[in-house]
Design an enzyme around this catalytic site. Structure first.
Site, PDB file in Angstrom:
ATOM      1  N   CYS A 115      58.440  26.629  58.358  1.00 53.55           N
ATOM      2  CA  CYS A 115      58.440  26.857  56.909  1.00 53.55           C
ATOM      3  C   CYS A 115      59.840  26.630  56.324  1.00 53.55           C
ATOM      4  CB  CYS A 115      57.970  28.295  56.644  1.00 53.55           C
ATOM      5  SG  CYS A 115      58.305  28.924  55.008  1.00 53.55           S
ATOM      6  N   CYS A 119      61.289  29.669  54.518  1.00 50.10           N
ATOM      7  CA  CYS A 119      61.669  30.720  55.470  1.00 50.10           C
ATOM      8  C   CYS A 119      63.052  30.421  56.050  1.00 50.10           C
ATOM      9  CB  CYS A 119      60.644  30.821  56.599  1.00 50.10           C
ATOM     10  SG  CYS A 119      58.969  31.193  56.036  1.00 50.10           S
TER      11      CYS A 119
END
Length: 104
Positions: free
Chosen positions: A28, A31
């Site tokens: 991600c 993230c």
């Protein structure tokens, strides 16, 4: 440093004191973008608030149980109770720091 935990550790760690749990994944981009911010805040709040990371790939059942649909999702806890509003895909340090302070 943000500690990577699993579902069993999650249950134990949120019971007492203040903590923030980050649900995300290694693939991600958002993230990865907030990782340095989280590491910095983990140092700033060391001994006061535990900041923990859970991989949704490793713990899909916990992700579903918490109703997480988008990542990263940050959830604050104080003595086992969810506090503040969940942060979904936070874009800067300020809302993350505000959530951490709400757990104190």
């Amino acid at each position: 440093m943000v500690k990577q935990i699993n579902a069993a550790q999650y249950e134990e760690l949120i019971k007492n004191g203040s903590s923030v749990v980050v649900l995300g994944a290694s693939w991600c981009p958002d993230c990865r973008r907030i990782e340095p911010v989280l590491d910095s805040l983990a140092k700033d709040f060391s001994g006061k608030v535990g900041i923990y990371s859970i991989s949704i790939d490793s713990e899909p059942n916990l992700k579903d149980a918490l109703g997480v649909r988008r990542i990263p999702t940050l959830i604050g806890y104080k003595n086992g109770q969810e506090v503040g509003e969940r942060l979904i895909e936070p874009s800067s340090k300020v809302p993350i720091q505000n959530l951490i302070e709400q757990t104190l």
